[in-house]
Design an enzyme around this catalytic site. Structure first.
Site, PDB file in Angstrom:
ATOM      1  N   ASP A  81      55.753 -27.631  21.663  1.00 49.12           N
ATOM      2  CA  ASP A  81      56.081 -28.012  22.922  1.00 49.12           C
ATOM      3  C   ASP A  81      55.127 -27.156  23.751  1.00 49.12           C
ATOM      4  O   ASP A  81      54.761 -25.971  23.253  1.00 49.12           O
ATOM      5  CB  ASP A  81      57.516 -27.291  23.167  1.00 49.12           C
ATOM      6  N   ASP A 139      59.211 -35.715  24.526  1.00 47.30           N
ATOM      7  CA  ASP A 139      60.464 -35.150  25.390  1.00 47.30           C
ATOM      8  C   ASP A 139      60.415 -35.897  26.496  1.00 47.30           C
ATOM      9  O   ASP A 139      61.850 -36.382  26.925  1.00 47.30           O
ATOM     10  CB  ASP A 139      60.747 -33.652  25.295  1.00 47.30           C
TER      11      ASP A 139
END
Length: 173
Positions: free
Chosen positions: A139, A153
């Site tokens: 991330d 995501d």
């Protein structure tokens, strides 16, 4: 959901086949973008260090996430199982979609599921050696105090919104 008649030899692909191809094309494109941006993030960013893009709250910050959304702990096998189920549902559902909004939404959901599961399968995890599928998700998008996220995501979120909008539109008809 309407079904298309089977196409005959030499005839153009049915609407269902076109929707499957478009949905899978959306998925493949977003999976490639997701993996490419994760490689860039790991090459260019130091883990945990915030790099400002727009002011002090929007930028880049590399995080290796062992958990589910928002870092919630979950067993690694659960992610693999969910991805298999999502893949089956999307592949079966794409040809039956009523709208192109649904097609893109399903393609985005598939891209997000596969993009993150690729991290779990191909990237390192815990220092003591993760079990199969226990790699950490990369991330790197930082938006205020919101948990860090990635292209996969975002694909899941936008795909879900598109599917809800398509359902809402269908209900209004």
């Amino acid at each position: 959901m309407p079904s298309d008649p089977p196409s005959s030899e030499g005839a153009p692909a049915s609407q269902g086949q076109r929707r499957l191809v478009v949905g899978l094309s959306v998925a493949v494109t977003l999976i490639a973008l997701d993996q490419w941006t994760k490689v860039l993030a790991e090459r260019l960013l130091e883990p945990g260090e915030f790099v400002s893009l727009i002011g002090p709250h929007v930028g880049w910050q590399l995080i290796h996430n062992p958990g589910a959304a928002f870092g919630i702990p979950a067993p690694h096998w659960l992610f693999l199982t969910v991805t298999v189920v999502v893949t089956i549902v999307v592949i079966r559902g794409l040809p039956r979609c009523d709208s192109w909004v649904q097609v893109v939404g399903f393609g985005m959901l598939l891209a997000g599921a596969i993009g993150n599961v690729l991290d779990r399968l191909l990237r390192p995890g815990a220092a003591d050696g993760p079990a199969f599928g226990g790699g950490h998700v990369v991330d790197f998008v930082a938006w205020g105090s919101f948990p860090r996220f990635n292209v996969a995501d975002s694909s899941i979120t936008v795909g879900f919104v598109l599917l809800v909008l398509a359902l809402w539109r269908a209900e209004r008809r």
